[in-house]
Write an enzyme that holds these catalytic residues in place. Structure first.
Site, PDB file in Angstrom:
ATOM      1  N   TYR A  33      34.441 -54.936  28.172  1.00  0.00           N
ATOM      2  CA  TYR A  33      35.099 -55.357  29.448  1.00  0.00           C
ATOM      3  C   TYR A  33      34.395 -55.565  30.720  1.00  0.00           C
ATOM      4  O   TYR A  33      33.342 -54.935  30.709  1.00  0.00           O
ATOM      5  CB  TYR A  33      36.643 -54.679  29.634  1.00  0.00           C
ATOM      6  CG  TYR A  33      36.604 -53.360  30.336  1.00  0.00           C
ATOM      7  CD1 TYR A  33      35.811 -52.308  29.834  1.00  0.00           C
ATOM      8  CD2 TYR A  33      36.780 -53.196  31.709  1.00  0.00           C
ATOM      9  CE1 TYR A  33      35.408 -50.911  30.406  1.00  0.00           C
ATOM     10  CE2 TYR A  33      36.539 -52.001  32.429  1.00  0.00           C
ATOM     11  CZ  TYR A  33      35.897 -50.936  31.568  1.00  0.00           C
ATOM     12  OH  TYR A  33      35.828 -49.766  32.285  1.00  0.00           O
ATOM     13  N   LYS A 148      29.603 -51.380  28.586  1.00  0.00           N
ATOM     14  CA  LYS A 148      31.048 -51.080  29.078  1.00  0.00           C
ATOM     15  C   LYS A 148      32.187 -51.369  28.107  1.00  0.00           C
ATOM     16  O   LYS A 148      32.733 -52.535  27.976  1.00  0.00           O
ATOM     17  CB  LYS A 148      31.026 -52.410  30.374  1.00  0.00           C
ATOM     18  CG  LYS A 148      32.167 -51.880  31.339  1.00  0.00           C
ATOM     19  CD  LYS A 148      31.844 -52.523  32.664  1.00  0.00           C
ATOM     20  CE  LYS A 148      33.151 -52.366  33.485  1.00  0.00           C
ATOM     21  NZ  LYS A 148      33.402 -51.088  34.037  1.00  0.00           N
ATOM     22  N   GLU A 181      27.346 -39.638  36.787  1.00  0.00           N
ATOM     23  CA  GLU A 181      28.162 -40.547  37.681  1.00  0.00           C
ATOM     24  C   GLU A 181      29.657 -40.299  37.838  1.00  0.00           C
ATOM     25  O   GLU A 181      29.653 -39.022  37.671  1.00  0.00           O
ATOM     26  CB  GLU A 181      28.036 -41.976  37.034  1.00  0.00           C
ATOM     27  CG  GLU A 181      28.600 -42.018  35.566  1.00  0.00           C
ATOM     28  CD  GLU A 181      28.521 -43.617  34.975  1.00  0.00           C
ATOM     29  OE1 GLU A 181      28.673 -44.519  35.585  1.00  0.00           O
ATOM     30  OE2 GLU A 181      28.550 -43.451  33.752  1.00  0.00           O
ATOM     31  N   LEU A 206      26.683 -46.133  33.085  1.00  0.00           N
ATOM     32  CA  LEU A 206      27.095 -47.415  33.296  1.00  0.00           C
ATOM     33  C   LEU A 206      26.218 -47.937  34.412  1.00  0.00           C
ATOM     34  O   LEU A 206      26.187 -47.559  35.773  1.00  0.00           O
ATOM     35  CB  LEU A 206      28.442 -47.833  33.525  1.00  0.00           C
ATOM     36  CG  LEU A 206      28.777 -49.444  33.515  1.00  0.00           C
ATOM     37  CD1 LEU A 206      28.977 -49.916  32.204  1.00  0.00           C
ATOM     38  CD2 LEU A 206      30.008 -49.847  34.365  1.00  0.00           C
TER      39      LEU A 206
HETATM   40  N1  PDD Z   1      34.595 -49.086  36.453  1.00  0.00           N
HETATM   41  N2  PDD Z   1      30.509 -46.215  36.295  1.00  0.00           N
HETATM   42  C1  PDD Z   1      31.631 -46.237  35.419  1.00  0.00           C
HETATM   43  C2  PDD Z   1      32.020 -45.228  34.336  1.00  0.00           C
HETATM   44  C3  PDD Z   1      32.701 -47.309  35.583  1.00  0.00           C
HETATM   45  O1  PDD Z   1      33.694 -47.394  34.980  1.00  0.00           O
HETATM   46  C4  PDD Z   1      32.547 -48.149  36.800  1.00  0.00           C
HETATM   47  C5  PDD Z   1      33.310 -49.184  36.967  1.00  0.00           C
HETATM   48  C6  PDD Z   1      31.230 -48.217  37.420  1.00  0.00           C
HETATM   49  C7  PDD Z   1      30.842 -48.889  38.609  1.00  0.00           C
HETATM   50  O2  PDD Z   1      30.451 -50.292  38.017  1.00  0.00           O
HETATM   51  P1  PDD Z   1      30.536 -51.574  39.015  1.00  0.00           P
HETATM   52  O3  PDD Z   1      29.968 -51.418  40.203  1.00  0.00           O
HETATM   53  O4  PDD Z   1      29.830 -52.491  38.037  1.00  0.00           O
HETATM   54  O5  PDD Z   1      32.291 -51.595  39.032  1.00  0.00           O
HETATM   55  C8  PDD Z   1      30.270 -47.126  37.247  1.00  0.00           C
HETATM   56  C9  PDD Z   1      35.460 -50.283  36.579  1.00  0.00           C
HETATM   57  C10 PDD Z   1      35.967 -50.711  37.955  1.00  0.00           C
HETATM   58  C11 PDD Z   1      36.859 -49.739  35.784  1.00  0.00           C
HETATM   59  O6  PDD Z   1      36.739 -49.126  34.652  1.00  0.00           O
HETATM   60  O7  PDD Z   1      37.967 -49.957  36.249  1.00  0.00           O
END
Ligand code: PDD
Length: 292
Positions: A33, A148, A181, A206
């Site tokens: 996703y 992801k 993270e 991620l």
């Molecule tokens: N999540 N790390 C994890 C585990 C994440 O799920 C996310 C984002 C990020 C930040 O990635 P980005 O900057 O590409 O949004 C880091 C999304 C927002 C979610 O699962 O809702």
């Protein structure tokens, strides 16, 4: 009024949109996703999100469901039909529908494509100006956090623990106390000599799209950046700690468990990066924002 969702070729009111009970996304979390921020009706960092979606699909050998151009037509349509000015666009691609069996189904099984949108983008300015509390939780995820996938149960459990502790996020810790993270955002610290530190993009995290943009904005603003793992002890002793993510933007952390970060107020670096990020999203242009 119900939102319109897109599921496998059809636009439907969200309440009437369904996936098959033998969709592998549902049975095996066999899907990937993206969450993309919509700001002033335009997607933030659309191209890097689409690059990461393609990479996630490739890493799991899920067929590409459609060209990026075709996916973009659907995404735009949903944003427009639902009149999203500030919100999020959710895209999910699952391996497809087949009788339950662990091996991949036949090549001819088409991947499932689901897109939804929501109103509301980023946390409120008031929260960001105060900074947030985070808790710590063991990182219980698998070895490919760089993909992801929708297999988010460890993230869900960590976020729930944070919610129960009235915290914004959970920093995830390996057994040697490295901060990988957070449950849905990337973690950063600022050292005493004003260097920005964030975990490198290994398979342990991620690779956040927001993380990459903030690295670029910070470099342009003259900051030194070290992409290296850091420990909880380092974070506790840091000048600043902050988070980045699509739904987080740049968020100062002022409390880790019960320990204040520095003087317990949002740091100047995080606030500056938040402003720079805001300027970046405010300057998206309609003629280029959807380019892939
Ligand atoms: N999540 N790390 C994890 C585990 C994440 O799920 C996310 C984002 C990020 C930040 O990635 P980005 O900057 O590409 O949004 C880091 C999304 C927002 C979610 O699962 O809702």
């Amino acid at each position: 009024m119900s939102h319109i969702a897109y599921v496998n070729g059809r636009y439907l009111p969200q309440g009437a949109a369904h996936i098959h009970i033998e969709d592998r996304g549902y049975q095996f979390a066999d899907g990937v996703y993206e969450v993309i921020c919509i700001w002033n009706g335009l997607p933030v960092d659309y191209a890097p999100h689409m690059v990461r979606l393609s990479r996630s699909l490739r890493e799991l050998s899920v067929r590409t469901p459609a060209t990026n151009g075709a996916l973009t037509v659907i995404a735009k349509e949903l944003v427009q039909r639902n009149r999203i000015t500030k919100g999020t666009l959710y895209m999910q691609v699952n391996r497809g529908v087949a009788p339950r069996a662990h091996p991949f189904p036949k090549e001819t099984v088409p991947p499932s494509v689901i897109m939804t949108v929501k109103h509301g983008a980023g946390p409120s300015e008031a929260i960001a100006e105060q900074g947030v509390k985070v808790i710590t939780a063991p990182d219980q995820r698998w070895g490919r956090c760089d993909i992801k996938t929708v297999g988010l149960l460890p993230n869900v459990l960590a976020k729930q623990k944070a919610t129960e502790a009235k915290a914004f996020e959970a920093l995830l810790l390996t057994p040697d106390n490295t901060v990988t993270e957070a449950s849905a955002s990337n973690a950063w610290m600022v050292t005493k000599d004003q260097t920005l530190v964030t975990h490198p993009t290994t398979q342990a995290i991620l690779g956040g799209v927001t993380r990459a943009t903030v690295i670029k904005l910070a470099r342009e603003a003259g900051y030194q950046i070290e992409e290296r793992p850091f420990t909880l002890d380092e974070a506790r002793a840091a000048k600043e700690v902050f988070l980045t993510g699509t739904t987080t933007f740049v968020m100062p952390v002022v409390l880790i468990d019960e320990t204040p970060v520095a003087n317990g107020a949002p740091g100047t670096v995080a606030l500056e990066l938040r402003r720079l990020y805001r300027t970046f999203i405010d300057s998206l242009r309609a003629d280029t924002a959807w380019n892939v």
